[in-house]
Design a protein around this motif. Structure first.
Motif, PDB file in Angstrom:
ATOM      1  N   ALA A 219      14.681  -3.775   6.789  1.00 15.77           N
ATOM      2  CA  ALA A 219      15.018  -3.066   5.557  1.00 15.77           C
ATOM      3  C   ALA A 219      16.532  -2.959   5.429  1.00 15.77           C
ATOM      4  O   ALA A 219      17.236  -2.672   6.398  1.00 15.77           O
ATOM      5  CB  ALA A 219      14.395  -1.674   5.553  1.00 15.77           C
ATOM      6  N   THR A 220      17.026  -3.208   4.224  1.00 14.27           N
ATOM      7  CA  THR A 220      18.462  -3.104   3.964  1.00 14.27           C
ATOM      8  C   THR A 220      18.648  -2.565   2.552  1.00 14.27           C
ATOM      9  O   THR A 220      17.685  -2.123   1.919  1.00 14.27           O
ATOM     10  CB  THR A 220      19.157  -4.467   4.142  1.00 14.27           C
ATOM     11  N   SER A 221      19.880  -2.596   2.040  1.00 16.06           N
ATOM     12  CA  SER A 221      20.147  -2.101   0.700  1.00 16.06           C
ATOM     13  C   SER A 221      21.331  -2.841   0.101  1.00 16.06           C
ATOM     14  O   SER A 221      22.287  -3.178   0.798  1.00 16.06           O
ATOM     15  CB  SER A 221      20.440  -0.595   0.733  1.00 16.06           C
TER      16      SER A 221
ATOM     17  N   GLU B  72      15.686  -2.989   0.115  1.00 11.62           N
ATOM     18  CA  GLU B  72      15.151  -4.338   0.111  1.00 11.62           C
ATOM     19  C   GLU B  72      14.548  -4.634   1.476  1.00 11.62           C
ATOM     20  O   GLU B  72      15.142  -4.319   2.502  1.00 11.62           O
ATOM     21  CB  GLU B  72      16.249  -5.344  -0.242  1.00 11.62           C
ATOM     22  N   VAL B  73      13.365  -5.236   1.477  1.00  9.74           N
ATOM     23  CA  VAL B  73      12.660  -5.519   2.724  1.00  9.74           C
ATOM     24  C   VAL B  73      12.314  -7.000   2.792  1.00  9.74           C
ATOM     25  O   VAL B  73      11.738  -7.554   1.848  1.00  9.74           O
ATOM     26  CB  VAL B  73      11.371  -4.684   2.851  1.00  9.74           C
TER      27      VAL B  73
ATOM     28  N   THR C  22      12.883   4.657   3.550  1.00 12.59           N
ATOM     29  CA  THR C  22      13.774   3.971   4.488  1.00 12.59           C
ATOM     30  C   THR C  22      13.274   4.142   5.917  1.00 12.59           C
ATOM     31  O   THR C  22      13.223   3.170   6.694  1.00 12.59           O
ATOM     32  CB  THR C  22      15.210   4.507   4.372  1.00 12.59           C
ATOM     33  N   THR C  23      12.887   5.351   6.274  1.00 12.96           N
ATOM     34  CA  THR C  23      12.366   5.612   7.619  1.00 12.96           C
ATOM     35  C   THR C  23      11.084   4.834   7.868  1.00 12.96           C
ATOM     36  O   THR C  23      10.916   4.189   8.914  1.00 12.96           O
ATOM     37  CB  THR C  23      12.106   7.118   7.808  1.00 12.96           C
ATOM     38  N   TYR C  24      10.184   4.874   6.902  1.00 11.55           N
ATOM     39  CA  TYR C  24       8.890   4.187   7.063  1.00 11.55           C
ATOM     40  C   TYR C  24       9.069   2.673   7.185  1.00 11.55           C
ATOM     41  O   TYR C  24       8.537   2.044   8.108  1.00 11.55           O
ATOM     42  CB  TYR C  24       7.997   4.508   5.866  1.00 11.55           C
ATOM     43  N   LEU C  25       9.826   2.100   6.277  1.00 11.83           N
ATOM     44  CA  LEU C  25       9.982   0.645   6.240  1.00 11.83           C
ATOM     45  C   LEU C  25      10.772   0.119   7.436  1.00 11.83           C
ATOM     46  O   LEU C  25      10.537  -0.998   7.909  1.00 11.83           O
ATOM     47  CB  LEU C  25      10.671   0.235   4.939  1.00 11.83           C
ATOM     48  N   SER C  26      11.701   0.906   7.936  1.00 15.01           N
ATOM     49  CA  SER C  26      12.506   0.485   9.086  1.00 15.01           C
ATOM     50  C   SER C  26      11.689   0.406  10.371  1.00 15.01           C
ATOM     51  O   SER C  26      12.122  -0.221  11.340  1.00 15.01           O
ATOM     52  CB  SER C  26      13.686   1.447   9.288  1.00 15.01           C
ATOM     53  N   ASN C  27      10.522   1.026  10.370  1.00 14.50           N
ATOM     54  CA  ASN C  27       9.679   1.048  11.565  1.00 14.50           C
ATOM     55  C   ASN C  27       8.552   0.021  11.530  1.00 14.50           C
ATOM     56  O   ASN C  27       7.678   0.024  12.396  1.00 14.50           O
ATOM     57  CB  ASN C  27       9.084   2.447  11.775  1.00 14.50           C
ATOM     58  N   ILE C  28       8.562  -0.860  10.527  1.00 15.89           N
ATOM     59  CA  ILE C  28       7.541  -1.913  10.455  1.00 15.89           C
ATOM     60  C   ILE C  28       7.984  -3.094  11.307  1.00 15.89           C
ATOM     61  O   ILE C  28       9.025  -3.713  11.056  1.00 15.89           O
ATOM     62  CB  ILE C  28       7.310  -2.358   8.999  1.00 15.89           C
TER      63      ILE C  28
ATOM     64  N   LYS D 181       0.837  -1.209   0.000  1.00 14.56           N
ATOM     65  CA  LYS D 181       0.000   0.000   0.000  1.00 14.56           C
ATOM     66  C   LYS D 181       0.871   1.259   0.000  1.00 14.56           C
ATOM     67  O   LYS D 181       0.616   2.209  -0.762  1.00 14.56           O
ATOM     68  CB  LYS D 181      -0.934   0.011   1.206  1.00 14.56           C
ATOM     69  N   LYS D 182       1.884   1.265   0.839  1.00 12.76           N
ATOM     70  CA  LYS D 182       2.773   2.426   0.907  1.00 12.76           C
ATOM     71  C   LYS D 182       3.473   2.661  -0.427  1.00 12.76           C
ATOM     72  O   LYS D 182       3.556   3.806  -0.910  1.00 12.76           O
ATOM     73  CB  LYS D 182       3.811   2.226   2.015  1.00 12.76           C
ATOM     74  N   LEU D 183       3.967   1.603  -1.034  1.00  8.71           N
ATOM     75  CA  LEU D 183       4.691   1.735  -2.299  1.00  8.71           C
ATOM     76  C   LEU D 183       3.770   2.207  -3.417  1.00  8.71           C
ATOM     77  O   LEU D 183       4.189   2.965  -4.300  1.00  8.71           O
ATOM     78  CB  LEU D 183       5.351   0.408  -2.673  1.00  8.71           C
ATOM     79  N   ASP D 184       2.516   1.767  -3.387  1.00  6.49           N
ATOM     80  CA  ASP D 184       1.557   2.256  -4.372  1.00  6.49           C
ATOM     81  C   ASP D 184       1.181   3.712  -4.110  1.00  6.49           C
ATOM     82  O   ASP D 184       1.018   4.503  -5.046  1.00  6.49           O
ATOM     83  CB  ASP D 184       0.302   1.375  -4.367  1.00  6.49           C
ATOM     84  N   ASP D 185       1.063   4.058  -2.841  1.00  2.00           N
ATOM     85  CA  ASP D 185       0.708   5.442  -2.490  1.00  2.00           C
ATOM     86  C   ASP D 185       1.745   6.443  -2.999  1.00  2.00           C
ATOM     87  O   ASP D 185       1.398   7.539  -3.446  1.00  2.00           O
ATOM     88  CB  ASP D 185       0.556   5.590  -0.977  1.00  2.00           C
ATOM     89  N   VAL D 186       3.027   6.058  -2.924  1.00  2.00           N
ATOM     90  CA  VAL D 186       4.089   6.978  -3.350  1.00  2.00           C
ATOM     91  C   VAL D 186       4.559   6.680  -4.775  1.00  2.00           C
ATOM     92  O   VAL D 186       5.508   7.273  -5.260  1.00  2.00           O
ATOM     93  CB  VAL D 186       5.299   6.931  -2.384  1.00  2.00           C
TER      94      VAL D 186
END
Length: 286
Positions: free
Chosen positions: A195-197, A204-205, A184-190, A91-96
């Motif tokens: 989340a990494t790179s 990458e999550v 990065t901030t959003y995904l790191s708080n799930i 949902k987040k990725l579609d929103d942005v």
């Protein structure tokens, strides 16, 4: 006997994404001496197998950042993401309007409007990568071609409505600074996700238990090898878990400075046969 885990992109693969003859021969020599060489990559297992087949190499592997571990035709381990996290991330990725790929047990799924998402991202403060050729940039950003491995989808609700579909990771292409920082901030708080790179232009999550370090432990246990007798080679942040877990950690000469700092040794770059050099220095001549 050693268990040697080698990353692909930026490590075993050259800047033009092929394996040099020097690296191929070094791997074969290590195998002939009784060592186990595994490939540990962010790429899908099917993609890794195609690369190995091209060079007539046979290696156990950990794909999708260690979430899928295979050896001798067996699935040794698989870590999937939970549905709540999957839906929240999609949902987040579609929103942005972020371009992304979903790595699953049934192939890689890509939004059919990938190119439109990429074009939108390129309108902002684009990330610049030193030494990135136009050819490679095009390869990274162009719409992935549908195949037996890669499939398009329109609505993630329909995609994730399939109970037999297991998601190992999200690969998110990040082309501008602001969007990457926000994501990065959003995904790191799930909770329950990590989340990494693997490079400056992606995030990458996976599930928090899906990483290359745990994959190395699964493979070591399968072959009955002590973690003290494991070796890991990599260049980027998604390699850190296996570099920290290995008895001997080796950073590529082209590795991120932060990766080099936590490793016990540094070899040559991926353009200078760094894998071959490291194997000769630390394994074959010991």
């Amino acid at each position: 006997m050693k268990l040697i885990a080698i990353d692909l992109d930026g490590t075993l693969l050259s800047e033009h994404t092929y394996i040099t003859e020097e690296n191929v021969q070094a791997i074969r020599t290590a195998q002939s001496q009784g060592h186990i060489v595994m490939i540990c990559s962010g790429r899908a297992p099917e993609d890794i197998q195609e690369i190995l087949k091209k060079y007539q190499l046979s290696c156990p592997l950990a794909g999708s950042n260690g979430t899928v571990v295979q050896a001798e035709g067996k699935l040794l381990g698989s870590v999937s993401m939970n549905r709540d996290n999957i839906m929240q991330i999609a949902k987040k990725l579609d929103d942005v309007r972020a371009p992304y790929r979903i790595y699953t047990n049934q192939g890689i799924f890509v939004p059919e409007d990938w190119s439109e998402r990429v074009n939108t991202d390129l309108q902002g403060d684009t990330i610049k990568v030193d030494g990135l050729s136009e050819e490679l940039f095009k390869r990274i950003t162009e719409q992935p071609q549908q195949s037996d491995l890669i499939k398009y989808f329109r609505d993630y609700h329909e995609l994730f409505g399939r109970e037999d579909l297991k998601v190992q990771k999200f690969f998110i292409l990040t082309l501008n600074h602001q969007k990457k920082s926000e994501l990065t901030t959003y995904l790191s708080n799930i909770s329950g996700a990590a989340a990494t790179s693997s490079g400056p232009m992606n995030i990458e999550v996976m599930d928090q238990d899906g990483n290359k370090g745990n994959a190395l432990k699964v493979m070591a246990d399968y072959y009955g090898i002590s973690m003290d007798d494991t070796v890991a080679m990599g260049d980027s942040f998604n390699d850190i878990p296996m570099l920290q877990a290995a008895g001997l950690s080796i950073a590529m000469g082209n590795a991120d400075p932060a990766v080099k700092q936590l490793c016990k040794a540094v070899t040559l770059s991926n353009t200078e046969n760094g894998v071959s050099y490291a194997l000769e220095q630390f394994i074959l001549n010991q």
